[in-house]
Design an enzyme around this catalytic site. Structure first.
Site, short mmCIF file in Angstrom:
data_model
loop_
_atom_site.label_atom_id
_atom_site.label_comp_id
_atom_site.label_asym_id
_atom_site.label_seq_id
_atom_site.Cartn_x
_atom_site.Cartn_y
_atom_site.Cartn_z
N GLU A 1 42.12 -25.05 25.82
CA GLU A 1 42.40 -25.14 27.33
C GLU A 1 42.43 -26.64 27.75
O GLU A 1 41.15 -26.89 28.00
CB GLU A 1 41.84 -24.24 27.99
N GLU B 1 44.62 -17.41 25.81
CA GLU B 1 43.32 -16.39 25.96
C GLU B 1 43.73 -15.41 26.96
O GLU B 1 44.54 -15.60 27.73
CB GLU B 1 41.93 -17.13 26.14
N CYS C 1 41.86 -27.59 36.85
CA CYS C 1 42.79 -27.93 35.92
C CYS C 1 44.13 -27.43 36.82
O CYS C 1 45.33 -27.96 36.34
CB CYS C 1 42.75 -27.28 34.71
N ASN D 1 34.01 -28.57 35.61
CA ASN D 1 34.25 -28.34 36.94
C ASN D 1 34.18 -26.93 37.54
O ASN D 1 33.97 -26.78 38.65
CB ASN D 1 36.02 -28.59 36.70
P1 NDP Z 1 35.91 -33.33 28.39
O1 NDP Z 1 37.02 -33.14 27.48
O2 NDP Z 1 35.09 -34.83 28.68
O3 NDP Z 1 34.52 -32.31 28.15
C1 NDP Z 1 34.47 -31.36 27.77
C2 NDP Z 1 33.45 -30.79 26.91
O4 NDP Z 1 33.64 -31.04 25.70
C3 NDP Z 1 32.26 -31.06 27.32
O5 NDP Z 1 31.12 -29.88 26.98
C4 NDP Z 1 31.98 -32.42 26.54
O6 NDP Z 1 30.66 -32.89 26.59
C5 NDP Z 1 32.60 -31.87 25.42
N1 NDP Z 1 32.95 -32.91 24.33
C6 NDP Z 1 33.37 -34.36 24.74
N2 NDP Z 1 33.49 -34.91 23.55
C7 NDP Z 1 33.50 -34.16 22.47
C8 NDP Z 1 33.67 -34.10 20.93
N3 NDP Z 1 33.95 -35.32 20.74
N4 NDP Z 1 33.52 -33.00 20.38
C9 NDP Z 1 33.21 -31.84 21.09
N5 NDP Z 1 33.00 -31.71 22.21
C10 NDP Z 1 33.06 -32.78 22.92
O7 NDP Z 1 36.47 -32.81 29.94
P2 NDP Z 1 35.59 -32.67 31.22
O8 NDP Z 1 34.25 -32.21 31.03
O9 NDP Z 1 35.71 -34.27 31.88
O10 NDP Z 1 36.64 -31.52 31.94
C11 NDP Z 1 37.74 -31.92 32.63
C12 NDP Z 1 38.95 -31.61 31.94
O11 NDP Z 1 38.93 -30.37 31.51
C13 NDP Z 1 40.27 -32.15 32.65
O12 NDP Z 1 41.07 -32.59 31.79
C14 NDP Z 1 40.66 -30.64 32.97
O13 NDP Z 1 41.98 -30.35 33.20
C15 NDP Z 1 40.29 -29.77 31.94
N6 NDP Z 1 40.04 -28.35 32.18
C16 NDP Z 1 41.13 -27.62 31.58
C17 NDP Z 1 41.18 -26.18 31.96
C18 NDP Z 1 42.22 -25.27 31.44
O14 NDP Z 1 42.06 -24.07 31.59
N7 NDP Z 1 43.13 -25.70 30.63
C19 NDP Z 1 40.15 -25.47 32.90
C20 NDP Z 1 39.17 -26.67 33.49
C21 NDP Z 1 39.23 -28.03 33.07
P3 NDP Z 1 29.96 -33.77 27.58
O15 NDP Z 1 29.03 -32.73 28.13
O16 NDP Z 1 29.21 -34.84 26.95
O17 NDP Z 1 31.07 -34.25 28.71
#
Ligand code: NDP
Length: 483
Positions: free
Chosen positions: A250, A464, A284, A152
């Site tokens: 996060e 963090e 998020c 995002n």
């Molecule tokens: P995902 O959890 O789908 O993916 C995040 C990252 O993790 C991607 O790089 C993804 O790879 C990777 N990933 C997926 N599965 C695994 C696994 N089994 N082991 C290790 N890495 C893995 O999240 P999104 O990318 O869909 O992002 C949206 C989410 O992020 C929302 O829920 C949002 O709220 C949260 N978010 C939270 C924030 C915060 O500060 N709390 C800030 C921004 C977003 P791949 O490239 O395949 O997708």
């Protein structure tokens, strides 16, 4: 049009994935592929680990002043290439160019500047133990870190991890989101040009299932910083548990935006338009559950609907665009599914809810969705409980402070909350009761990197920011010198 080919970055060199496989990544505004990403696997992570672990003994002993100098240089180079980064982030993620220019890319540069300064000015603890000796603390870099980021705010969130990680003397293997790898790839050249030694930052592109999981399960990577969804966060906890890794997670949110009748109406309204729909609602911290005190409910809802209808959805590169495209077709379908569910659950679509009819030419196949307001749902509905992560908000009328605190806290998430009231006592009272890592009073998204950031409940583990980032990226040791 020729597709850009992205390669992994290991030991300051661009290298092809060991198995030679690539997959397409899409321009969300056009719905067509625009780049190819390496489908990296365990052997690629192993190569990156070799580079990062070889670099660690030297980088961890590099004086802080030198590390800071390189971080400042990285920030300067991002600034110098700002337009290029801005265009790439918009093309890859779907966000308006204006947003990438105002927020994403300046913040990526600032992340490096902030942590460069932070390590230079940190002071450790020391205390005399009378008659025995003197205690002091020392921070040790930990080793090779795995940094996994979402789609995002691609460069913004990746650099939020890289900067403190390497400032503290660790080396890193990064796994950006498979949907948005372009600016991470561009950053590699910047890191090299800034003089960052080989192996300090390595970038392994690909999917979470392959590259991400290989990082998490790697027995010699002792810390993982992850930003992403809560379900993925749970997998990371489980997969890393056998190795006792240090984790910072996060995760998702379903943030409340609480508007009391005594608020500054115009300010609450203008900010709510942003906190609902900035970055297509794909932040998020967006306030997707809007609670309005009954005396101003109708007036606020009408004004919000009117303001929302004026938002311009479309070409991300147009200066007056407010909402670009959602990141992927799958995500568009998920968000649209929640709009349909809202209707099934008895909600009323006050505005939006479909693909804009006005899209022309190359944008007709883009993943655009009108900003959507749903009223008439009860707090137990799935649409009011589950994270949608798109331009969809619910609006609900409340009667008392106690009631709204109870509903706001009745969530498995606890990331952030905004409260709108001019009553000073109520500001402190409600802020004190809300279960969220960040509470904003009469504002939204005002971030101070010196302050702790993180979520309660299923919104995350750990904090963090400022000192807390140093705590995560170092081991704190106590040394006792006897008299
Ligand atoms: P995902 O959890 O789908 O993916 C995040 C990252 O993790 C991607 O790089 C993804 O790879 C990777 N990933 C997926 N599965 C695994 C696994 N089994 N082991 C290790 N890495 C893995 O999240 P999104 O990318 O869909 O992002 C949206 C989410 O992020 C929302 O829920 C949002 O709220 C949260 N978010 C939270 C924030 C915060 O500060 N709390 C800030 C921004 C977003 P791949 O490239 O395949 O997708």
């Amino acid at each position: 049009m020729a597709l850009t080919t992205i390669d992994n970055f290991i030991n300051n060199e661009f290298v092809k994935p060991t198995e030679g496989a690539y997959f397409d990544t899409f321009n969300p505004a056009h719905g067509v592929p625009h780049a190819q990403i390496p489908d990296s696997t365990k052997p690629d992570v192993e190569l990156a680990y070799k580079a990062a672990s070889t670099a660690f003994p030297i980088w961890s002993k590099t004086p802080k002043a030198e590390r800071a100098r390189i971080l400042y240089k990285i920030a300067d180079l991002i600034d110098a290439r700002q337009d290029e980064f801005v265009r790439a982030e918009s093309k890859d993620q779907g966000k308006p160019v204006s947003l990438a220019k105002a927020i994403d890319i300046p913040r990526a540069a600032y992340n490096f500047r902030f942590f460069a300064g932070r390590i230079l000015h940190s002071v450790e603890e020391g205390a005399e133990l009378e008659g025995v000796g003197y205690n002091y603390t020392q921070r040790m870099p930990i080793g090779v870190a795995g940094l996994i980021s979402p789609w995002n705010l691609p460069l913004y969130l990746l650099t939020w991890k890289i900067a403190p990680c390497i400032a503290c003397g660790n080396t890193a293997i990064c796994k950006p989101s498979e949907f948005t790898s372009l600016t991470a790839y561009m950053l590699c050249s910047v890191l090299k040009e800034a003089g960052l030694p080989a192996g300090v930052v390595n970038m392994v592109f690909g999917t979470g299932m392959k590259a991400g999981q290989a990082l998490v399960e790697h027995p010699r990577i002792p810390l993982i910083s992850f930003t992403g969804g809560t379900v993925t966060g749970a997998k990371i906890i489980a997969n890393s548990a056998p190795h006792f890794k240090k984790l910072s997670l996060e995760l998702g949110g379903k943030n409340a935006n609480i508007i009391f009748a005594d608020c500054d109406f115009e300010k609450a309204l203008t900010t709510t338009l942003r906190s609902s729909f900035a970055n297509q609602g794909e932040i998020c911290l967006c306030g997707s559950r809007i609670f309005v005190e009954r005396p101003i409910y109708e007036r606020f809802l009408n004004a919000l609907v009117e303001g929302t209808k004026k938002l311009k959805v479309g070409d991300p590169s147009a200066a007056d665009t407010n909402l670009g495209a959602l990141v992927s077709k799958e995500h568009w379908e998920k968000v649209k599914g929640y709009v349909d569910l809202g209707v099934e659950e008895g909600g009323k679509i006050e505005c939006g809810g479909k693909k804009p009819a006005s899209l022309q030419g190359e944008f007709q196949n883009g993943y655009f969705l009108e900003p959507t307001i749903i009223s008439g749902l009860t707090p137990s509905c799935r649409v009011m409980r589950e994270e949608i992560f798109g331009p969809v908000v619910t609006v609900y009328a409340f009667d008392t402070e106690e009631e709204v605190i109870q509903i706001a806290n009745d969530s498995e998430y606890g990331l952030s909350c905004s409260i709108w009231t001019e009553n000073g006592r109520r500001q402190r009272r409600v802020a004190g009761e809300i279960q969220a890592g960040t509470v904003w009073v009469n504002t939204w998204m005002s971030r101070d990197l010196r302050m702790p950031f993180g979520g309660m409940k299923k919104s995350g583990l750990g904090r963090e920011g400022g000192e807390h980032s140093l705590d995560f990226y170092t081991e704190l040791k106590t040394i006792c010198l006897a008299d």
